[in-house]
Design an enzyme around this catalytic site. Sequence first.
Site, PDB file in Angstrom:
ATOM      1  N   SER A  51       0.897  -1.461  -0.363  1.00  0.00           N
ATOM      2  CA  SER A  51       0.073  -0.150   0.168  1.00  0.00           C
ATOM      3  C   SER A  51       0.691   1.776  -0.130  1.00  0.00           C
ATOM      4  CB  SER A  51      -0.172  -0.050   1.334  1.00  0.00           C
ATOM      5  OG  SER A  51      -0.983   1.328   1.165  1.00  0.00           O
ATOM      6  N   TYR A 110      -2.168  -1.304  10.548  1.00  0.00           N
ATOM      7  CA  TYR A 110      -2.179  -1.995   8.673  1.00  0.00           C
ATOM      8  C   TYR A 110      -0.900  -1.220   8.408  1.00  0.00           C
ATOM      9  CZ  TYR A 110      -4.134  -1.250   3.762  1.00  0.00           C
ATOM     10  OH  TYR A 110      -4.647  -1.261   2.401  1.00  0.00           O
TER      11      TYR A 110
HETATM   12  P1  NAD Z   1     -12.032  -5.164  -0.590  1.00  0.00           P
HETATM   13  O1  NAD Z   1     -12.087  -5.432   0.503  1.00  0.00           O
HETATM   14  O2  NAD Z   1     -12.004  -4.773  -2.120  1.00  0.00           O
HETATM   15  O3  NAD Z   1     -11.321  -6.475  -0.656  1.00  0.00           O
HETATM   16  C1  NAD Z   1     -10.328  -7.589   0.007  1.00  0.00           C
HETATM   17  C2  NAD Z   1     -11.489  -9.312  -0.192  1.00  0.00           C
HETATM   18  O4  NAD Z   1     -10.483  -9.707   0.118  1.00  0.00           O
HETATM   19  C3  NAD Z   1     -12.156  -9.516   0.479  1.00  0.00           C
HETATM   20  O5  NAD Z   1     -13.312  -9.997  -0.907  1.00  0.00           O
HETATM   21  C4  NAD Z   1     -12.697 -10.204   1.636  1.00  0.00           C
HETATM   22  O6  NAD Z   1     -13.351 -10.889   1.479  1.00  0.00           O
HETATM   23  C5  NAD Z   1     -10.850 -10.876   1.258  1.00  0.00           C
HETATM   24  N1  NAD Z   1     -10.708 -11.182   2.213  1.00  0.00           N
HETATM   25  C6  NAD Z   1     -10.261 -10.598   4.491  1.00  0.00           C
HETATM   26  N2  NAD Z   1      -9.543 -11.203   4.771  1.00  0.00           N
HETATM   27  C7  NAD Z   1      -8.923 -12.914   4.434  1.00  0.00           C
HETATM   28  C8  NAD Z   1      -8.886 -13.481   4.259  1.00  0.00           C
HETATM   29  N3  NAD Z   1      -8.024 -13.498   6.107  1.00  0.00           N
HETATM   30  N4  NAD Z   1      -8.323 -14.680   3.437  1.00  0.00           N
HETATM   31  C9  NAD Z   1      -8.751 -14.323   2.496  1.00  0.00           C
HETATM   32  N5  NAD Z   1      -9.372 -13.356   1.997  1.00  0.00           N
HETATM   33  C10 NAD Z   1      -9.920 -12.642   2.003  1.00  0.00           C
HETATM   34  O7  NAD Z   1     -10.592  -4.484  -0.142  1.00  0.00           O
HETATM   35  P2  NAD Z   1      -9.419  -4.008  -1.901  1.00  0.00           P
HETATM   36  O8  NAD Z   1      -9.668  -2.431  -1.533  1.00  0.00           O
HETATM   37  O9  NAD Z   1      -9.395  -4.586  -3.437  1.00  0.00           O
HETATM   38  O10 NAD Z   1      -7.726  -4.974  -0.842  1.00  0.00           O
HETATM   39  C11 NAD Z   1      -7.231  -5.724  -1.366  1.00  0.00           C
HETATM   40  C12 NAD Z   1      -6.081  -5.189  -1.093  1.00  0.00           C
HETATM   41  O11 NAD Z   1      -5.375  -4.101  -1.385  1.00  0.00           O
HETATM   42  C13 NAD Z   1      -5.582  -5.236   0.056  1.00  0.00           C
HETATM   43  O12 NAD Z   1      -4.393  -5.792   0.601  1.00  0.00           O
HETATM   44  C14 NAD Z   1      -5.688  -3.907   0.312  1.00  0.00           C
HETATM   45  O13 NAD Z   1      -4.889  -3.934   1.840  1.00  0.00           O
HETATM   46  C15 NAD Z   1      -4.851  -3.472  -0.553  1.00  0.00           C
HETATM   47  N6  NAD Z   1      -4.491  -1.888  -0.439  1.00  0.00           N
HETATM   48  C16 NAD Z   1      -6.145  -1.524  -0.493  1.00  0.00           C
HETATM   49  C17 NAD Z   1      -6.362  -0.408  -1.091  1.00  0.00           C
HETATM   50  C18 NAD Z   1      -7.001   0.743  -1.192  1.00  0.00           C
HETATM   51  O14 NAD Z   1      -7.881   1.960  -1.151  1.00  0.00           O
HETATM   52  N7  NAD Z   1      -8.880   0.117  -1.008  1.00  0.00           N
HETATM   53  C19 NAD Z   1      -4.903   0.869  -0.779  1.00  0.00           C
HETATM   54  C20 NAD Z   1      -3.285   0.355  -0.998  1.00  0.00           C
HETATM   55  C21 NAD Z   1      -4.104  -1.165  -1.201  1.00  0.00           C
END
Ligand code: NAD
Length: 265
Positions: free
Chosen positions: A156, A170
């Site tokens: 991130s 986080y």
């Molecule tokens: P999201 O919430 O849309 O999707 C995350 C998915 O991960 C969900 O389907 C959830 O069910 C699944 N999940 C959660 N815990 C789990 C587990 N223990 N085992 C298996 N699956 C699990 O989120 P996103 O925004 O698509 O995030 C994806 C990645 O991107 C994450 O690692 C997040 O930290 C990272 N990220 C997101 C952002 C943002 O702004 N959304 C920014 C930087 C990084």
Amino acid sequence: MPGRLQHKSALITGAGSGIGLESALLFAAEGAHVLLVDVNLAAAERAARLVAERSPGVQAAAFKADVSKEAEVKAAVDQAVALFGRLDVMFNNAGIMHPADDNALNTEERIWDLTMAVNLKGVWWGCKYAILAMRANPTDAARGLHTGGSIINTASFVAIMGAATPQLAYTASKGAVLAMTRELAMVHAREGIRLNSICPGPLKTPLLMDFLNTEEKRERRLVHLPMGRFGEAIEIAKGALFLASDDSSYMTGTDFKVDGGLTSC
Ligand code: NAD
């Protein structure tokens, strides 16, 4: 023209939503067979159906696994190899963020432990079993497969710059993902296994929108974004596709930023 992931197979965690879902759709459109792994099986199954509808020429299957559990991650990798015969791309993307401000003084130990278990240990398990599977990949020059495999770990922007609205556990977990990925990249480079992190900026996905849960909080965040908008999950998926494909064949150990310029401010 052949797709950029033609003849390859990919496992994507967190594939039921956001970045994982868009990556599954894009990787499949580029010719990869995909195993969509999520702790939420219904979401993974919905996503797999969507992939199958849009890319009928590839195999798409859903698998339930909690990435913080070693045996479940091993089972997911075994399933990908059983279905597709090999694993070329592992996208360790599942992650969680506690939807409240967490700083050094108020973070609860249980939130710290849960966040580390999913965001960091989950990536470790994913790397471990993907490396073991990729080592077994036969060299296949005829199909133009130059590498043993590509592993992408979602970090991130906060791993680089921190966050003024604090998410201590986080941020620490994502910083550790960058460090772990760099080390594994060096250790496994001579095996043809590439490992890179991808660093998304703030996105319009449930993970962040659950945290920025009022218009005022979103507006306050938007002011700091150089492009004046949140990113879309598909924009991260496109970066992940580049890291997954042979287009990035000389890249390993990078922190690949897809953040609308945020960490360059
Ligand atoms: P999201 O919430 O849309 O999707 C995350 C998915 O991960 C969900 O389907 C959830 O069910 C699944 N999940 C959660 N815990 C789990 C587990 N223990 N085992 C298996 N699956 C699990 O989120 P996103 O925004 O698509 O995030 C994806 C990645 O991107 C994450 O690692 C997040 O930290 C990272 N990220 C997101 C952002 C943002 O702004 N959304 C920014 C930087 C990084």
